[in-house]
Scaffold this motif. Structure first.
Motif, PDB file in Angstrom:
ATOM      1  N   HIS A 103       0.824  -1.213   0.000  1.00 39.97           N
ATOM      2  CA  HIS A 103       0.000   0.000   0.000  1.00 39.97           C
ATOM      3  C   HIS A 103       0.856   1.261   0.000  1.00 39.97           C
ATOM      4  CE1 HIS A 103      -3.186  -2.857   1.551  1.00 39.97           C
ATOM      5  NE2 HIS A 103      -3.720  -2.322   0.474  1.00 39.97           N
ATOM      6  N   ASP A 104       1.965   1.244   0.730  1.00 41.84           N
ATOM      7  CA  ASP A 104       2.874   2.401   0.730  1.00 41.84           C
ATOM      8  C   ASP A 104       3.432   2.660  -0.673  1.00 41.84           C
ATOM      9  OD1 ASP A 104       2.506   2.826   3.415  1.00 41.84           O
ATOM     10  OD2 ASP A 104       4.401   1.885   4.035  1.00 41.84           O
ATOM     11  N   LEU A 105       3.832   1.578  -1.360  1.00 40.14           N
ATOM     12  CA  LEU A 105       4.394   1.713  -2.705  1.00 40.14           C
ATOM     13  C   LEU A 105       3.361   2.248  -3.699  1.00 40.14           C
ATOM     14  CD1 LEU A 105       6.489  -1.570  -2.776  1.00 40.14           C
ATOM     15  CD2 LEU A 105       7.418   0.751  -3.015  1.00 40.14           C
ATOM     16  N   ILE A 106       2.133   1.745  -3.608  1.00 39.91           N
ATOM     17  CA  ILE A 106       1.069   2.214  -4.512  1.00 39.91           C
ATOM     18  C   ILE A 106       0.780   3.692  -4.250  1.00 39.91           C
ATOM     19  CG2 ILE A 106      -1.377   1.983  -5.151  1.00 39.91           C
ATOM     20  CD1 ILE A 106       0.305  -0.318  -6.226  1.00 39.91           C
ATOM     21  N   GLN A 107       0.750   4.066  -2.973  1.00 37.19           N
ATOM     22  CA  GLN A 107       0.475   5.456  -2.625  1.00 37.19           C
ATOM     23  C   GLN A 107       1.604   6.375  -3.120  1.00 37.19           C
ATOM     24  OE1 GLN A 107      -0.324   6.071   1.536  1.00 37.19           O
ATOM     25  NE2 GLN A 107      -1.285   8.043   1.174  1.00 37.19           N
ATOM     26  N   TYR A 126       3.908   5.774  -5.635  1.00 42.40           N
ATOM     27  CA  TYR A 126       4.156   5.779  -7.080  1.00 42.40           C
ATOM     28  C   TYR A 126       2.895   5.831  -7.936  1.00 42.40           C
ATOM     29  CZ  TYR A 126       8.929   4.958  -5.727  1.00 42.40           C
ATOM     30  OH  TYR A 126      10.165   5.094  -5.161  1.00 42.40           O
ATOM     31  N   GLY A 127       1.724   5.690  -7.322  1.00 36.99           N
ATOM     32  CA  GLY A 127       0.478   5.852  -8.065  1.00 36.99           C
ATOM     33  C   GLY A 127      -0.017   4.631  -8.789  1.00 36.99           C
ATOM     34  N   SER A 128       0.844   3.636  -8.997  1.00 34.50           N
ATOM     35  CA  SER A 128       0.429   2.401  -9.665  1.00 34.50           C
ATOM     36  C   SER A 128       1.437   1.302  -9.356  1.00 34.50           C
ATOM     37  CB  SER A 128       0.330   2.596 -11.179  1.00 34.50           C
ATOM     38  OG  SER A 128       1.625   2.692 -11.751  1.00 34.50           O
ATOM     39  N   ALA A 129       1.008   0.070  -9.543  1.00 28.77           N
ATOM     40  CA  ALA A 129       1.905  -1.072  -9.332  1.00 28.77           C
ATOM     41  C   ALA A 129       2.981  -1.112 -10.412  1.00 28.77           C
ATOM     42  CB  ALA A 129       1.106  -2.374  -9.319  1.00 28.77           C
ATOM     43  N   VAL A 130       2.624  -0.707 -11.632  1.00 30.65           N
ATOM     44  CA  VAL A 130       3.597  -0.686 -12.727  1.00 30.65           C
ATOM     45  C   VAL A 130       4.773   0.219 -12.360  1.00 30.65           C
ATOM     46  CG1 VAL A 130       3.979   0.054 -15.114  1.00 30.65           C
ATOM     47  CG2 VAL A 130       1.933  -1.275 -14.550  1.00 30.65           C
ATOM     48  N   GLU A 131       4.478   1.421 -11.886  1.00 23.27           N
ATOM     49  CA  GLU A 131       5.533   2.364 -11.511  1.00 23.27           C
ATOM     50  C   GLU A 131       6.289   1.898 -10.271  1.00 23.27           C
ATOM     51  OE1 GLU A 131       6.747   5.088 -13.127  1.00 23.27           O
ATOM     52  OE2 GLU A 131       5.456   4.308 -14.719  1.00 23.27           O
ATOM     53  N   ALA A 132       5.586   1.299  -9.326  1.00 20.89           N
ATOM     54  CA  ALA A 132       6.240   0.793  -8.113  1.00 20.89           C
ATOM     55  C   ALA A 132       7.267  -0.282  -8.465  1.00 20.89           C
ATOM     56  CB  ALA A 132       5.198   0.240  -7.148  1.00 20.89           C
ATOM     57  N   LEU A 133       6.905  -1.182  -9.379  1.00 23.85           N
ATOM     58  CA  LEU A 133       7.832  -2.245  -9.789  1.00 23.85           C
ATOM     59  C   LEU A 133       9.071  -1.671 -10.476  1.00 23.85           C
ATOM     60  CD1 LEU A 133       5.397  -5.001 -11.115  1.00 23.85           C
ATOM     61  CD2 LEU A 133       6.989  -5.237  -9.212  1.00 23.85           C
ATOM     62  N   LYS A 134       8.874  -0.635 -11.290  1.00 21.63           N
ATOM     63  CA  LYS A 134      10.013  -0.001 -11.961  1.00 21.63           C
ATOM     64  C   LYS A 134      11.010   0.564 -10.953  1.00 21.63           C
ATOM     65  CE  LYS A 134       7.615   1.545 -16.156  1.00 21.63           C
ATOM     66  NZ  LYS A 134       7.039   2.732 -16.821  1.00 21.63           N
ATOM     67  N   ASN A 135      10.488   1.092  -9.850  1.00 20.27           N
ATOM     68  CA  ASN A 135      11.332   1.772  -8.859  1.00 20.27           C
ATOM     69  C   ASN A 135      11.832   0.861  -7.747  1.00 20.27           C
ATOM     70  OD1 ASN A 135      11.352   4.898  -9.350  1.00 20.27           O
ATOM     71  ND2 ASN A 135       9.311   4.178  -9.904  1.00 20.27           N
ATOM     72  N   LEU A 136      11.308  -0.351  -7.677  1.00 22.38           N
ATOM     73  CA  LEU A 136      11.640  -1.258  -6.572  1.00 22.38           C
ATOM     74  C   LEU A 136      13.139  -1.563  -6.445  1.00 22.38           C
ATOM     75  CD1 LEU A 136       9.950  -2.446  -4.342  1.00 22.38           C
ATOM     76  CD2 LEU A 136       9.569  -4.471  -5.733  1.00 22.38           C
ATOM     77  N   ASP A 172      -3.842  -3.075   7.043  1.00 19.44           N
ATOM     78  CA  ASP A 172      -2.949  -4.023   6.352  1.00 19.44           C
ATOM     79  C   ASP A 172      -3.720  -5.144   5.661  1.00 19.44           C
ATOM     80  OD1 ASP A 172      -3.748  -5.306   8.638  1.00 19.44           O
ATOM     81  OD2 ASP A 172      -1.770  -6.074   9.167  1.00 19.44           O
ATOM     82  N   ALA A 173      -4.869  -4.779   5.086  1.00 22.42           N
ATOM     83  CA  ALA A 173      -5.682  -5.761   4.357  1.00 22.42           C
ATOM     84  C   ALA A 173      -4.917  -6.271   3.147  1.00 22.42           C
ATOM     85  CB  ALA A 173      -6.991  -5.129   3.902  1.00 22.42           C
ATOM     86  N   PRO A 174      -4.980  -7.586   2.866  1.00 16.68           N
ATOM     87  CA  PRO A 174      -4.283  -8.104   1.683  1.00 16.68           C
ATOM     88  C   PRO A 174      -4.855  -7.494   0.405  1.00 16.68           C
ATOM     89  CG  PRO A 174      -5.674  -9.800   2.683  1.00 16.68           C
ATOM     90  CD  PRO A 174      -5.695  -8.627   3.607  1.00 16.68           C
ATOM     91  N   PRO A 175      -4.004  -7.006  -0.491  1.00 17.97           N
ATOM     92  CA  PRO A 175      -4.502  -6.371  -1.712  1.00 17.97           C
ATOM     93  C   PRO A 175      -5.099  -7.352  -2.715  1.00 17.97           C
ATOM     94  CG  PRO A 175      -2.109  -6.347  -1.672  1.00 17.97           C
ATOM     95  CD  PRO A 175      -2.551  -6.879  -0.358  1.00 17.97           C
ATOM     96  N   VAL A 176      -4.749  -8.639  -2.578  1.00 19.14           N
ATOM     97  CA  VAL A 176      -5.254  -9.662  -3.498  1.00 19.14           C
ATOM     98  C   VAL A 176      -5.629 -10.900  -2.697  1.00 19.14           C
ATOM     99  CG1 VAL A 176      -4.801 -11.044  -5.559  1.00 19.14           C
ATOM    100  CG2 VAL A 176      -3.628  -8.867  -5.265  1.00 19.14           C
ATOM    101  N   LEU A 177      -6.797 -11.461  -2.989  1.00 26.26           N
ATOM    102  CA  LEU A 177      -7.221 -12.725  -2.397  1.00 26.26           C
ATOM    103  C   LEU A 177      -7.365 -13.763  -3.502  1.00 26.26           C
ATOM    104  CD1 LEU A 177     -10.112 -11.405  -0.111  1.00 26.26           C
ATOM    105  CD2 LEU A 177      -7.813 -12.073   0.637  1.00 26.26           C
ATOM    106  N   SER A 178      -7.050 -15.008  -3.186  1.00 23.69           N
ATOM    107  CA  SER A 178      -7.342 -16.132  -4.072  1.00 23.69           C
ATOM    108  C   SER A 178      -8.604 -16.802  -3.541  1.00 23.69           C
ATOM    109  CB  SER A 178      -6.187 -17.134  -4.068  1.00 23.69           C
ATOM    110  OG  SER A 178      -5.003 -16.509  -4.499  1.00 23.69           O
ATOM    111  N   ALA A 179      -9.457 -17.246  -4.445  1.00 20.25           N
ATOM    112  CA  ALA A 179     -10.743 -17.809  -4.031  1.00 20.25           C
ATOM    113  C   ALA A 179     -11.080 -19.065  -4.818  1.00 20.25           C
ATOM    114  CB  ALA A 179     -11.848 -16.773  -4.217  1.00 20.25           C
ATOM    115  N   LEU A 180     -11.613 -20.046  -4.107  1.00 16.36           N
ATOM    116  CA  LEU A 180     -12.159 -21.261  -4.720  1.00 16.36           C
ATOM    117  C   LEU A 180     -13.574 -21.438  -4.196  1.00 16.36           C
ATOM    118  CD1 LEU A 180      -9.159 -23.741  -4.257  1.00 16.36           C
ATOM    119  CD2 LEU A 180      -9.964 -22.795  -6.431  1.00 16.36           C
ATOM    120  N   GLY A 181     -14.522 -21.592  -5.092  1.00 12.42           N
ATOM    121  CA  GLY A 181     -15.904 -21.776  -4.671  1.00 12.42           C
ATOM    122  C   GLY A 181     -16.781 -20.619  -5.134  1.00 12.42           C
TER     123      GLY A 181
END
Length: 200
Positions: free
Chosen positions: A24-28, A30-40, A92-101
């Protein structure tokens, strides 16, 4: 569904050392996950990290997507309408959940029934009965699929499961790992008549 940003969100969250708070800190920042990954890589260097940070490759992410889709599963992102509101309110909610069902169960009224793993027989009966009654009264029962009270809660809820209400198991393991192993039949029943969620 799988545009560059969404792929990058999953890639960022699956990167070593990136938990919900860091994500969440990185998204805040850099504005996007794409930009966060570039800067990581630069962030890791500036922090004094001796080893380079290991970012999951796109091919690894695509393999994970393929595996979950082959299992008739879904990814639920925090930006999706179906993502649980109460969970979203946690810092600190998980940004992605996996689901079955049945992911539609996330839109039903929910109540948690949890308890000790080393419970009495009477405790198991009580948890099973109260969970069955909750489902009968249009509540979906949420628990953790552990042995003991959790297992009894899911089992009781499944007795009265319908298309609209049932039971949701939130795992502390990967979505594909029934734990404990003794609950494999319960895991299969939850996939068929309920919902299994994991951030892993």
């Amino acid at each position: 569904m799988w545009n560059n940003e969404r792929l990058a969100q999953l890639q960022l969250y699956r990167t070593d050392q990136i938990g919900p708070a860091a994500y969440h800190d990185l998204i805040q920042t850099y504005g996007s996950a794409v930009e966060a990954l570039k800067n990581l890589p630069d962030i890791a260097k500036k922090s004094g990290r001796k080893r380079p940070i290991k970012i999951k490759s796109i091919s690894e992410i695509e393999q994970e997507i393929t595996r979950l889709e082959k299992a008739n599963g879904h990814f639920i992102f925090e930006t999706d309408e179906i993502y649980p509101d109460l969970l979203k309110s946690i810092s600190d909610a998980p940004p992605v959940l996996s689901a079955l069902g049945d992911i539609n169960l996330l839109q039903s009224k929910k109540i948690a029934v949890v308890g000790t793993r080393n419970c009495s027989y009477n405790g198991q009966i009580f948890a099973s009965n109260i969970s069955a009654q909750l489902v009968e009264n249009d509540y979906t029962v949420v628990s953790g699929m552990a042995r003991g009270i959790d297992c009894a809660a899911h089992t009781g809820a499944l007795k009265n499961a319908s298309q609209n209400v049932s039971t949701i198991a939130v795992l502390g393991t990967g979505i594909n790992v029934p734990y404990p192993e003794e609950n494999r039949k319960l895991y299969d029943a939850l996939r068929e008549k309920g919902l299994i969620l994991s951030e892993f």
